[in-house]
Write a protein that holds these residues in place. Structure first.
Motif, PDB file in Angstrom:
ATOM      1  N   GLY A  81       0.839  -1.187   0.000  1.00 36.12           N
ATOM      2  CA  GLY A  81       0.000   0.000   0.000  1.00 36.12           C
ATOM      3  C   GLY A  81       0.875   1.236   0.000  1.00 36.12           C
ATOM      4  N   GLN A  82       0.253   2.363  -0.261  1.00 38.22           N
ATOM      5  CA  GLN A  82       0.975   3.640  -0.283  1.00 38.22           C
ATOM      6  C   GLN A  82       0.381   4.556   0.785  1.00 38.22           C
ATOM      7  N   ILE A  83       1.235   5.113   1.619  1.00 35.37           N
ATOM      8  CA  ILE A  83       0.771   6.019   2.667  1.00 35.37           C
ATOM      9  C   ILE A  83       0.306   7.313   2.017  1.00 35.37           C
ATOM     10  N   VAL A  84      -0.958   7.660   2.252  1.00 33.32           N
ATOM     11  CA  VAL A  84      -1.527   8.871   1.664  1.00 33.32           C
ATOM     12  C   VAL A  84      -1.755   9.956   2.715  1.00 33.32           C
ATOM     13  N   GLN A  85      -1.735   9.569   3.984  1.00 30.14           N
ATOM     14  CA  GLN A  85      -1.896  10.529   5.076  1.00 30.14           C
ATOM     15  C   GLN A  85      -1.198   9.965   6.305  1.00 30.14           C
ATOM     16  N   ALA A  86      -0.492  10.824   7.032  1.00 30.30           N
ATOM     17  CA  ALA A  86       0.188  10.416   8.264  1.00 30.30           C
ATOM     18  C   ALA A  86       0.138  11.573   9.239  1.00 30.30           C
ATOM     19  N   GLU A  87      -0.229  11.260  10.469  1.00 27.85           N
ATOM     20  CA  GLU A  87      -0.321  12.304  11.493  1.00 27.85           C
ATOM     21  C   GLU A  87       0.039  11.722  12.844  1.00 27.85           C
ATOM     22  N   VAL A  88       0.447  12.578  13.758  1.00 29.74           N
ATOM     23  CA  VAL A  88       0.741  12.145  15.115  1.00 29.74           C
ATOM     24  C   VAL A  88      -0.546  11.608  15.736  1.00 29.74           C
ATOM     25  N   PHE A  89      -0.457  10.442  16.341  1.00 30.45           N
ATOM     26  CA  PHE A  89      -1.599   9.813  17.002  1.00 30.45           C
ATOM     27  C   PHE A  89      -1.493  10.164  18.487  1.00 30.45           C
ATOM     28  N   ALA A  90      -1.999  11.343  18.831  1.00 35.45           N
ATOM     29  CA  ALA A  90      -1.842  11.899  20.176  1.00 35.45           C
ATOM     30  C   ALA A  90      -2.486  11.041  21.258  1.00 35.45           C
ATOM     31  N   GLN A  91      -3.539  10.286  20.934  1.00 36.05           N
ATOM     32  CA  GLN A  91      -4.247   9.491  21.933  1.00 36.05           C
ATOM     33  C   GLN A  91      -3.583   8.132  22.200  1.00 36.05           C
ATOM     34  N   ALA A  92      -2.559   7.778  21.465  1.00 39.35           N
ATOM     35  CA  ALA A  92      -1.890   6.490  21.656  1.00 39.35           C
ATOM     36  C   ALA A  92      -1.088   6.495  22.958  1.00 39.35           C
ATOM     37  N   ARG A  93      -1.009   5.329  23.612  1.00 41.98           N
ATOM     38  CA  ARG A  93      -0.246   5.219  24.869  1.00 41.98           C
ATOM     39  C   ARG A  93       1.246   5.360  24.637  1.00 41.98           C
ATOM     40  N   LYS A  94       1.746   4.802  23.533  1.00 42.93           N
ATOM     41  CA  LYS A  94       3.153   4.933  23.153  1.00 42.93           C
ATOM     42  C   LYS A  94       3.205   5.819  21.920  1.00 42.93           C
ATOM     43  N   PRO A  95       4.295   6.557  21.709  1.00 52.14           N
ATOM     44  CA  PRO A  95       4.378   7.423  20.529  1.00 52.14           C
ATOM     45  C   PRO A  95       4.084   6.649  19.241  1.00 52.14           C
ATOM     46  N   ALA A  96       3.146   7.175  18.458  1.00 52.90           N
ATOM     47  CA  ALA A  96       2.724   6.490  17.233  1.00 52.90           C
ATOM     48  C   ALA A  96       2.181   7.493  16.236  1.00 52.90           C
ATOM     49  N   VAL A 105       9.588  -2.424   3.338  1.00 47.94           N
ATOM     50  CA  VAL A 105       9.121  -1.773   2.107  1.00 47.94           C
ATOM     51  C   VAL A 105       9.648  -2.507   0.886  1.00 47.94           C
ATOM     52  N   PRO A 106       8.910  -2.445  -0.230  1.00 47.53           N
ATOM     53  CA  PRO A 106       9.457  -3.004  -1.474  1.00 47.53           C
ATOM     54  C   PRO A 106      10.632  -2.148  -1.932  1.00 47.53           C
ATOM     55  N   ASP A 107      11.598  -2.743  -2.612  1.00 47.30           N
ATOM     56  CA  ASP A 107      12.767  -1.967  -3.026  1.00 47.30           C
ATOM     57  C   ASP A 107      12.544  -1.199  -4.331  1.00 47.30           C
ATOM     58  N   ARG A 108      11.374  -1.362  -4.930  1.00 45.63           N
ATOM     59  CA  ARG A 108      10.968  -0.530  -6.070  1.00 45.63           C
ATOM     60  C   ARG A 108       9.455  -0.483  -6.103  1.00 45.63           C
ATOM     61  N   ALA A 109       8.907   0.501  -6.772  1.00 50.67           N
ATOM     62  CA  ALA A 109       7.457   0.690  -6.821  1.00 50.67           C
ATOM     63  C   ALA A 109       6.779  -0.509  -7.486  1.00 50.67           C
ATOM     64  N   VAL A 110       5.686  -0.950  -6.879  1.00 46.58           N
ATOM     65  CA  VAL A 110       4.852  -2.014  -7.431  1.00 46.58           C
ATOM     66  C   VAL A 110       3.401  -1.547  -7.370  1.00 46.58           C
ATOM     67  N   PRO A 111       2.513  -2.146  -8.157  1.00 44.15           N
ATOM     68  CA  PRO A 111       1.116  -1.707  -8.138  1.00 44.15           C
ATOM     69  C   PRO A 111       0.483  -1.858  -6.757  1.00 44.15           C
ATOM     70  N   LEU A 112      -0.319  -0.870  -6.371  1.00 48.19           N
ATOM     71  CA  LEU A 112      -0.979  -0.907  -5.078  1.00 48.19           C
ATOM     72  C   LEU A 112      -1.868  -2.141  -4.982  1.00 48.19           C
ATOM     73  N   GLY A 113      -1.829  -2.775  -3.816  1.00 52.82           N
ATOM     74  CA  GLY A 113      -2.636  -3.969  -3.578  1.00 52.82           C
ATOM     75  C   GLY A 113      -1.935  -5.258  -3.955  1.00 52.82           C
ATOM     76  N   THR A 114      -0.731  -5.185  -4.551  1.00 53.91           N
ATOM     77  CA  THR A 114      -0.015  -6.392  -4.936  1.00 53.91           C
ATOM     78  C   THR A 114       0.240  -7.251  -3.692  1.00 53.91           C
ATOM     79  N   ARG A 115      -0.023  -8.532  -3.828  1.00 54.86           N
ATOM     80  CA  ARG A 115       0.139  -9.467  -2.712  1.00 54.86           C
ATOM     81  C   ARG A 115       1.520 -10.076  -2.710  1.00 54.86           C
ATOM     82  N   LEU A 116       2.105 -10.179  -1.521  1.00 58.70           N
ATOM     83  CA  LEU A 116       3.384 -10.840  -1.359  1.00 58.70           C
ATOM     84  C   LEU A 116       3.176 -12.344  -1.418  1.00 58.70           C
ATOM     85  N   LEU A 117       3.890 -13.002  -2.298  1.00 61.27           N
ATOM     86  CA  LEU A 117       3.844 -14.461  -2.418  1.00 61.27           C
ATOM     87  C   LEU A 117       5.233 -14.991  -2.658  1.00 61.27           C
TER      88      LEU A 117
END
Length: 125
Positions: free
Chosen positions: A30-45, A113-125
C-alpha cells in the motif's frame, strides 16, 4: 554460523508452518496517503492512512515508527501490511491493517518496504 536455540533478536525460532498457513496471511503493498501524530496512543505512534488500490481501498493503521520517520516524510511511501487481521480498537480509532517493520539494534521500528514501486494492492507471495 549457528544461532543455537535463539534467533538473532534473542527470541526462539518460530514453529514450522505449511504453505497453506503462509497463504492465510495476506501481505499487500500500500501507499501512505496521510500520516499524522496519534496523540491518543499510549506509546508514541502515527495514524497512517494506507491506500491499497481499488480492490481494498484506504485502510487506517496505528504505527509506532516515530523514531526513524516524520509524518510528512511518510506520504507517498510504499509499505507492506497485513490486511486480513480483524479490526482492532486502538484508542479512538479502529486499526484496519498492520504495517510491517523490523526492530533495529535499539528496538526502534524500520519499515518493511518493497525496493521498487509495485502496483498498489499487490500481494506478497
Amino acid at each position: 554460523m549457528s544461532m543455537g536455540t535463539t534467533g538473532m533478536n534473542g527470541t526462539a525460532p518460530a514453529a514450522l508452518i505449511g504453505w497453506d498457513d503462509f497463504l492465510r496471511v495476506e501481505l499487500r503493498v500500500g501507499q501512505i496517503v496521510q500520516a499524522e501524530v496519534f496523540a491518543q496512543a499510549r506509546k508514541p505512534a502515527y495514524l497512517l492512512h494506507v491506500d491499497f488500490g481499488a480492490e481494498l481501498g484506504v485502510k487506517k493503521s496505528s504505527a509506532q515508527i516515530t523514531h526513524h520517520y516524520q509524518p510528512q516524510d511518510l506520504i507517498g511511501r510504499q509499505v507492506v501490511a497485513v490486511v486480513n487481521f480483524p479490526k482492532k480498537q486502538i484508542g479512538p480509532i479502529q486499526s484496519e491493517c498492520l504495517v510491517t517493520g523490523f526492530h533495529d539494534e535499539n528496538g526502534h521500528v524500520a519499515l518493511c518496504v518493497p525496493d521498487r514501486a509495485v502496483p498498489l494492492g499487490t500481494r506478497l507471495l
